[in-house]
Motif scaffolding. Structure first.
Motif, PDB file in Angstrom:
ATOM      1  N   ASN A  69      16.985  34.304 -12.028  1.00 30.39           N
ATOM      2  CA  ASN A  69      17.124  33.147 -11.296  1.00 30.39           C
ATOM      3  C   ASN A  69      15.948  33.050 -10.780  1.00 30.39           C
ATOM      4  O   ASN A  69      15.226  34.035 -10.095  1.00 30.39           O
ATOM      5  CB  ASN A  69      18.213  33.105 -10.496  1.00 30.39           C
ATOM      6  N   GLU A  70      15.566  31.747 -10.475  1.00 24.27           N
ATOM      7  CA  GLU A  70      14.156  31.435  -9.971  1.00 24.27           C
ATOM      8  C   GLU A  70      14.088  30.086  -8.999  1.00 24.27           C
ATOM      9  O   GLU A  70      14.934  29.181  -9.180  1.00 24.27           O
ATOM     10  CB  GLU A  70      13.228  31.056 -10.934  1.00 24.27           C
ATOM     11  N   ASN A  71      13.634  30.294  -7.831  1.00 22.01           N
ATOM     12  CA  ASN A  71      13.585  29.175  -7.025  1.00 22.01           C
ATOM     13  C   ASN A  71      12.105  28.996  -6.680  1.00 22.01           C
ATOM     14  O   ASN A  71      11.204  29.787  -6.318  1.00 22.01           O
ATOM     15  CB  ASN A  71      13.984  29.302  -5.475  1.00 22.01           C
ATOM     16  N   ASN A  72      11.669  27.482  -6.688  1.00 21.45           N
ATOM     17  CA  ASN A  72      10.350  27.040  -6.520  1.00 21.45           C
ATOM     18  C   ASN A  72      10.418  25.577  -5.793  1.00 21.45           C
ATOM     19  O   ASN A  72      11.087  24.940  -5.672  1.00 21.45           O
ATOM     20  CB  ASN A  72       9.652  26.501  -7.873  1.00 21.45           C
ATOM     21  N   VAL A  73       9.386  26.013  -4.568  1.00 23.26           N
ATOM     22  CA  VAL A  73       9.167  24.795  -3.889  1.00 23.26           C
ATOM     23  C   VAL A  73       7.834  24.410  -3.505  1.00 23.26           C
ATOM     24  O   VAL A  73       6.886  25.415  -3.341  1.00 23.26           O
ATOM     25  CB  VAL A  73       9.864  25.077  -2.389  1.00 23.26           C
ATOM     26  N   GLY A  74       7.188  23.276  -3.755  1.00 26.75           N
ATOM     27  CA  GLY A  74       5.961  23.022  -3.640  1.00 26.75           C
ATOM     28  C   GLY A  74       5.647  21.610  -3.539  1.00 26.75           C
ATOM     29  O   GLY A  74       6.511  20.832  -3.377  1.00 26.75           O
ATOM     30  N   ILE A  75       4.208  21.244  -3.766  1.00 28.22           N
ATOM     31  CA  ILE A  75       3.736  19.847  -3.628  1.00 28.22           C
ATOM     32  C   ILE A  75       2.699  19.847  -4.687  1.00 28.22           C
ATOM     33  O   ILE A  75       1.751  20.540  -4.829  1.00 28.22           O
ATOM     34  CB  ILE A  75       3.190  19.532  -2.050  1.00 28.22           C
ATOM     35  N   ASP A  76       2.753  18.469  -5.294  1.00 27.07           N
ATOM     36  CA  ASP A  76       1.671  17.913  -6.248  1.00 27.07           C
ATOM     37  C   ASP A  76       0.937  16.935  -5.748  1.00 27.07           C
ATOM     38  O   ASP A  76       1.467  15.951  -4.787  1.00 27.07           O
ATOM     39  CB  ASP A  76       2.415  17.311  -7.475  1.00 27.07           C
ATOM     40  N   ALA A  77      -0.228  16.875  -5.995  1.00 26.67           N
ATOM     41  CA  ALA A  77      -0.928  15.803  -5.266  1.00 26.67           C
ATOM     42  C   ALA A  77      -2.112  15.308  -6.267  1.00 26.67           C
ATOM     43  O   ALA A  77      -2.784  16.182  -6.907  1.00 26.67           O
ATOM     44  CB  ALA A  77      -1.935  16.384  -4.099  1.00 26.67           C
ATOM     45  N   ASN A 129       0.589  -1.143   0.009  1.00 26.31           N
ATOM     46  CA  ASN A 129       0.134  -0.109  -0.082  1.00 26.31           C
ATOM     47  C   ASN A 129       0.779   1.162  -0.007  1.00 26.31           C
ATOM     48  O   ASN A 129       0.232   2.327  -0.396  1.00 26.31           O
ATOM     49  CB  ASN A 129      -1.106   0.060   0.952  1.00 26.31           C
ATOM     50  N   ASN A 130       1.950   1.260   0.409  1.00 21.99           N
ATOM     51  CA  ASN A 130       2.705   2.664   0.692  1.00 21.99           C
ATOM     52  C   ASN A 130       4.135   2.217  -0.190  1.00 21.99           C
ATOM     53  O   ASN A 130       4.905   1.508   0.093  1.00 21.99           O
ATOM     54  CB  ASN A 130       3.128   2.728   2.268  1.00 21.99           C
ATOM     55  N   MET A 131       4.511   3.345  -0.782  1.00 26.51           N
ATOM     56  CA  MET A 131       5.811   3.679  -1.406  1.00 26.51           C
ATOM     57  C   MET A 131       6.189   5.107  -1.485  1.00 26.51           C
ATOM     58  O   MET A 131       5.351   5.892  -1.679  1.00 26.51           O
ATOM     59  CB  MET A 131       5.858   2.746  -3.073  1.00 26.51           C
ATOM     60  N   PHE A 132       7.602   5.210  -1.286  1.00 26.88           N
ATOM     61  CA  PHE A 132       8.160   6.438  -1.261  1.00 26.88           C
ATOM     62  C   PHE A 132       9.258   6.420  -2.368  1.00 26.88           C
ATOM     63  O   PHE A 132       9.864   5.355  -2.701  1.00 26.88           O
ATOM     64  CB  PHE A 132       8.866   6.653   0.029  1.00 26.88           C
ATOM     65  N   THR A 133       9.490   7.629  -2.962  1.00 31.71           N
ATOM     66  CA  THR A 133      10.555   7.556  -3.880  1.00 31.71           C
ATOM     67  C   THR A 133      11.289   9.040  -3.722  1.00 31.71           C
ATOM     68  O   THR A 133      10.837  10.040  -3.122  1.00 31.71           O
ATOM     69  CB  THR A 133      10.131   7.807  -5.263  1.00 31.71           C
ATOM     70  N   LEU A 134      12.495   9.023  -4.018  1.00 34.82           N
ATOM     71  CA  LEU A 134      13.248  10.130  -4.027  1.00 34.82           C
ATOM     72  C   LEU A 134      14.002  10.360  -5.400  1.00 34.82           C
ATOM     73  O   LEU A 134      14.789   9.566  -5.861  1.00 34.82           O
ATOM     74  CB  LEU A 134      14.271  10.418  -2.644  1.00 34.82           C
ATOM     75  N   LEU A 149      10.402  14.200  -3.812  1.00 39.19           N
ATOM     76  CA  LEU A 149      10.321  13.295  -2.844  1.00 39.19           C
ATOM     77  C   LEU A 149       8.804  12.866  -3.061  1.00 39.19           C
ATOM     78  O   LEU A 149       7.682  13.664  -2.707  1.00 39.19           O
ATOM     79  CB  LEU A 149      10.561  13.981  -1.549  1.00 39.19           C
ATOM     80  N   GLY A 150       8.344  11.497  -3.361  1.00 37.47           N
ATOM     81  CA  GLY A 150       7.239  11.294  -3.794  1.00 37.47           C
ATOM     82  C   GLY A 150       6.829  10.019  -2.651  1.00 37.47           C
ATOM     83  O   GLY A 150       7.440   9.532  -1.947  1.00 37.47           O
ATOM     84  N   TYR A 151       5.535  10.027  -2.669  1.00 44.01           N
ATOM     85  CA  TYR A 151       4.790   9.101  -1.695  1.00 44.01           C
ATOM     86  C   TYR A 151       3.394   8.565  -2.421  1.00 44.01           C
ATOM     87  O   TYR A 151       2.881   9.201  -3.144  1.00 44.01           O
ATOM     88  CB  TYR A 151       4.249   9.670  -0.317  1.00 44.01           C
ATOM     89  N   SER A 152       3.330   7.175  -2.597  1.00 46.33           N
ATOM     90  CA  SER A 152       1.908   6.639  -3.181  1.00 46.33           C
ATOM     91  C   SER A 152       1.387   5.830  -2.130  1.00 46.33           C
ATOM     92  O   SER A 152       1.935   4.924  -1.655  1.00 46.33           O
ATOM     93  CB  SER A 152       2.511   5.955  -4.274  1.00 46.33           C
ATOM     94  N   PHE A 153       0.047   5.954  -2.053  1.00 44.63           N
ATOM     95  CA  PHE A 153      -0.828   5.128  -1.034  1.00 44.63           C
ATOM     96  C   PHE A 153      -1.799   4.448  -1.804  1.00 44.63           C
ATOM     97  O   PHE A 153      -2.521   4.996  -2.507  1.00 44.63           O
ATOM     98  CB  PHE A 153      -1.378   5.981  -0.254  1.00 44.63           C
ATOM     99  N   LYS A 154      -1.746   2.900  -1.784  1.00 42.78           N
ATOM    100  CA  LYS A 154      -2.538   2.031  -2.678  1.00 42.78           C
ATOM    101  C   LYS A 154      -2.466   2.651  -4.171  1.00 42.78           C
ATOM    102  O   LYS A 154      -3.592   2.098  -4.912  1.00 42.78           O
ATOM    103  CB  LYS A 154      -4.021   2.314  -2.032  1.00 42.78           C
ATOM    104  N   SER A 155      -1.798   3.245  -4.616  1.00 42.97           N
ATOM    105  CA  SER A 155      -1.493   3.434  -5.946  1.00 42.97           C
ATOM    106  C   SER A 155      -2.664   4.580  -6.379  1.00 42.97           C
ATOM    107  O   SER A 155      -3.126   4.758  -7.662  1.00 42.97           O
ATOM    108  CB  SER A 155      -1.314   2.522  -6.879  1.00 42.97           C
ATOM    109  N   LYS A 156      -3.558   4.975  -5.454  1.00 47.24           N
ATOM    110  CA  LYS A 156      -4.712   6.023  -5.650  1.00 47.24           C
ATOM    111  C   LYS A 156      -4.076   7.452  -5.299  1.00 47.24           C
ATOM    112  O   LYS A 156      -4.639   8.520  -6.059  1.00 47.24           O
ATOM    113  CB  LYS A 156      -5.733   5.592  -4.751  1.00 47.24           C
ATOM    114  N   LEU A 157      -3.801   7.527  -4.089  1.00 46.28           N
ATOM    115  CA  LEU A 157      -3.326   8.786  -3.640  1.00 46.28           C
ATOM    116  C   LEU A 157      -1.792   8.916  -4.084  1.00 46.28           C
ATOM    117  O   LEU A 157      -0.811   8.279  -3.728  1.00 46.28           O
ATOM    118  CB  LEU A 157      -3.507   8.890  -2.378  1.00 46.28           C
ATOM    119  N   ASN A 158      -1.268  10.011  -4.638  1.00 41.11           N
ATOM    120  CA  ASN A 158       0.141  10.263  -5.000  1.00 41.11           C
ATOM    121  C   ASN A 158       0.683  11.739  -4.576  1.00 41.11           C
ATOM    122  O   ASN A 158      -0.371  12.618  -5.185  1.00 41.11           O
ATOM    123  CB  ASN A 158       0.475  10.146  -6.530  1.00 41.11           C
TER     124      ASN A 158
END
Length: 783
Positions: free
Chosen positions: A617-625, A528-533, A576-585
């Motif tokens: 020059n530009e810096n971006n920090v964020g989250i995709d869901a 159910n749980n997978m982490f990626t970097l 840094l990625g996280y996947s739960f049951k391949s439904k929530l990423n």
């Protein structure tokens, strides 16, 4: 010399031979000798130890962690079709003949082995289109609208959080862009797609060019022989009518797999561009534009199986494209609140371009363990002729002037590449090298038209541009344990640039070399749980028009040009990625962009110049869901959101850097009205809240699309109807902040539309045809 030695060393490392793997390899087919592509192979001892998916030819490779007795299972569509106990004490190569799924009890694996709609891999996100009810019976372009992390607006394709995207089919770049790319993808059917891979941080194997991701479309493959084809036509009503038609013919025998694709389109739309420069000396400009784009194209590809281990592919693509515009512009010049002049300009833009592209590809399987050598060569040419005739009336002085601008450009691009895949017990290596060359020439003439044409000052110019790129890479992937997988790579690219303006007597010649590392790590805690970097470094080289100093006039006091002094920008990406049951990423990311270039507007003494410059020059920090799920077996829902903080810092005094919090989200819904899923309705909504990009402040936009699709004649005919931008809210509006003025704009590109398309498939529907596309990334910079 040192750089050459470094490149040679990197390549030589990838060719080192390690000891052989304790591996099970083979090919899977049924009793009728039909291969089983994308079947799941499972190796287990009380529990699942390893799993693998067969490739398009039914081949598989799976490693045993140690000697011993194991059970080997094969599953097709989530059902067990083969079981065998194996005593593994060394390498095994076996051809497996699978049985009917009813011969085994399929209930024991029904819930765990079936492909999920969305899967997270070590270096990519995979959308299994064949399992999605929302993505059947439509064009590939429409299927992309349902793909997580992918955004399609006005037929422009992008990945959320990326500045650009490359499209691949079966791991090969589609060598088309703009309208031609849209029409090509529109001609492919989603029923022929197995999965879509979204690669946000591309591995070292792929070009380091561009702060872009990759969308890789994997097609189904079936060994059935014979003819197949499809006819499709579509109508779109914006402010004007538009049409497109496609014909696909496919033939497959035991040795030859060929496809012929014909495409034609004729689209019109009305656009509005309103912008103003607000300062002591101000300018208000209002463009009303009619775009008239039409063209025809032909694509022929043929794949020939030379031996059991080798094949050769030939691809030829031709396009004849007209991109025409009629523009009516009103420009109001003022000092403080006093009008200096009011100009009215009518311009006719006429451009014709004929493109030729030739690709040759050779693939050789060295052994049954998966070692493979791939070679390809590519050529692309484009000779656009652009003529602009415009007349400017000065309404304050009651005078009129007419002008003509003629620009002839000749693009030639060559490339050659070799790739080697070397699977060993220690790791799986990939290595290769690539050479590409651009030879581009441009000739500009700008006249004042009276009784006789008169050359204007700076009205004639020649620009010759030559670029050579050399690249070498190596990457390795290792399954460290049942839970850990690692992948890393290093790419080195060396470029030689020569830009010359013969009439001006100027020449820009320089060279540079850079390393581009990539690294990935995946941890699968449980099912159910997978982490990626992941990490990658990339380069964004300027395209030809951004470098070309020739001027494109729109009225006597406004022109655009390129900058031969423009330099590449560089991008560092961490995810840094996280996947739960391949439904929530979920994916948290950080991007650092240096030396970013964009269009630079200057306004001096009544002359407006649109140029290019390295600006910030530009810096971006964020989250995709993203979340993907199916409810009640009939309702498929896809949710996506992107939230990030961005801060840009100017590196030239003309602009002012910006910072803000940006937020984008989308909601896609598809409901099936029948048990056979042949009648479906959908409603998709997306919104971008106000934010900043570089020195631009956006007011945001929103878009609502609704529609439906019907499948008839045993799904051989599909009818799609949808309305795009129902409430006409997809307006590009905001302001660019400069040190001495503010430039505001409000643009709308006729996105609100009614669309209807019909597709009819005939012949043996299992024959997919040859859809090989060659890795030819450089073609997209020739614009």
């Amino acid at each position: 010399m040192m750089k050459c030695r470094v490149a040679a060393f990197i390549l030589s490392v990838g060719l080192v031979s390690f000891y052989q793997a304790q591996t099970i390899t083979g090919k899977i087919s049924d009793a009728q000798a039909n291969i089983k592509a994308y079947a799941e192979v499972i190796l287990k001892k009380d529990k699942i130890i390893r799993s693998s998916i067969t490739d398009e030819n039914g081949n598989f490779r799976i490693d045993a962690p140690e000697k011993g007795i194991y059970e080997l299972d094969v599953l097709v569509d989530g059902n067990i079709v083969y079981k065998q106990e194996l005593n593994i004490y060394g390498n095994i190569n076996k051809n497996i003949i699978v049985k009917k799924e009813t011969e085994y009890n399929i209930q024991e694996v029904k819930l765990t082995a079936r492909k999920k709609i969305v899967e997270r891999k070590v270096d990519r996100m995979v959308f299994n289109v064949e399992n999605s009810i929302a993505s059947q019976g439509m064009s590939t372009l429409d299927a992309l609208r349902n793909t997580p992390l992918v955004r399609v607006q006005n037929d422009n394709i992008s990945i959320v959080g990326k500045n650009g995207v490359s499209i691949m089919i079966n791991d090969k770049i589609v060598n088309l862009s703009g309208t031609e790319l849209t029409n090509y993808i529109q001609s492919l059917r989603s029923d022929n797609i197995s999965k879509i891979e979204v690669i946000t941080t591309p591995p070292a194997k792929y070009e380091a060019q561009g702060n872009s991701g990759i969308i890789n479309i994997i097609l189904k493959k079936n060994p059935d022989l014979g003819w197949s084809g499809s006819l499709s036509t579509s109508y779109v009503r914006r402010s004007e009518d538009g049409f497109s038609n496609n014909v696909n013919l496919n033939y497959q025998s035991s040795k030859i797999n060929s496809s012929l694709k014909l495409r034609q389109y004729d689209n019109k739309k009305r656009s509005s561009e309103v912008n103003s420069i607000e300062a002591i000396n101000s300018l208000f400009s209002d463009d009303k534009r009619l775009d008239m784009n039409n063209g025809i194209g032909i694509n022929f590809s043929s794949e020939m199986q030379l031996t059991d281990k080798s094949k050769i592919v030939f691809v030829y693509d031709f396009a004849d494209v007209n991109q025409n515009m009629d523009i009516r512009n009103v420009s109001d010049y003022k000092t403080f609140s006093t009008r200096d002049s009011l100009l009215s300009t009518y311009a006719e833009h006429r451009q014709n371009a004929q493109t030729h592209m030739v690709n040759l590809y050779y693939d050789y399987k060295i052994d049954s363990l998966g070692k493979k050598l791939s070679l390809n060569a590519n050529y692309f040419s484009n000779n656009p002729e652009n003529e602009i005739n415009f007349t400017t009336d000065n309404l304050t002085s009651i005078s009129s002037k007419s002008f003509r601008s003629y620009n002839y450009t000749k693009y030639n691009v060559w490339s050659a590449q070799g790739d080697l895949v070397l699977p060993f017990k220690f790791t799986t290596f990939e290595t290769g090298m690539k050479f590409s060359m651009f030879d581009n020439k441009s000739n500009l003439k700008y006249y004042r038209v009276n009784e006789f044409p008169v050359i204007m000052p700076d009205g004639t110019n020649l620009f010759n541009y030559n670029e050579e790129n050399y690249a070498v890479y190596i990457s390795a992937e290792k399954i460290l344990s049942d839970r850990w997988t690692a992948k890393g790579g290093l790419r080195y690219e060396y470029s030689i640039i020569d830009g010359e303006s013969p009439l001006a007597g100027t020449n820009q010649k320089y060279n540079y070399g850079q390393f581009f590392p990539t690294a990935y790590l995946a941890y699968k805690q449980n099912t159910n749980n997978m982490f990626t970097l992941s990490y990658s470094r990339r380069i964004n080289r300027p395209f030809f028009r951004a470098l070309n100093p020739n001027r494109w006039y729109t009225n006597p006091y406004t022109f655009a040009k390129g900058n031969p002094l423009l330099r590449p920008s560089y991008n560092n990406n961490f995810e840094l990625g996280y996947s739960f049951k391949s439904k929530l990423n979920l994916s948290m990311y950080y991007q650092n962009v240096t030396n970013s270039f964009s269009q630079l507007v200057t306004y001096t003494e009544g002359i407006k110049t649109i140029d290019y410059a390295n600006m910030y020059n530009e810096n971006n920090v964020g989250i995709d869901a993203s979340y993907y799920d199916t409810f009640f077996k009939i309702w498929e829902v896809s949710l996506a959101a992107n939230a990030y903080y961005t801060k840009s810092k100017n590196i030239i005094p003309q602009i002012v850097g910006q910072k803000s919090f940006n937020f984008y989200y989308s909601i896609n819904n598809t409901i099936s009205l029948s048990s056979k899923k042949n009648v479906q309705l959908f409603m998709n909504y997306s919104q971008m809240l106000p934010g900043t990009f570089g020195n631009f402040k956006s007011d945001g936009y929103s878009m609502l699309n609704i529609g439906g699709k019907i499948s008839l004649m045993d799904k051989k005919m599909q009818i799609n109807i949808f309305f795009e931008d129902v409430f006409k809210k997809a307006i590009s509006q905001g302001q660019s902040v400069y040190s001495d003025f503010i430039m505001k704009n409000k643009n709308y590109y006729d996105l609100r539309s009614f669309n209807i398309s019909l597709n009819y498939s005939f012949g043996n529907s299992k024959v997919k045809g040859a859809n090989k596309n060659i890795n030819f990334d450089e073609r997209n910079r020739a614009k």
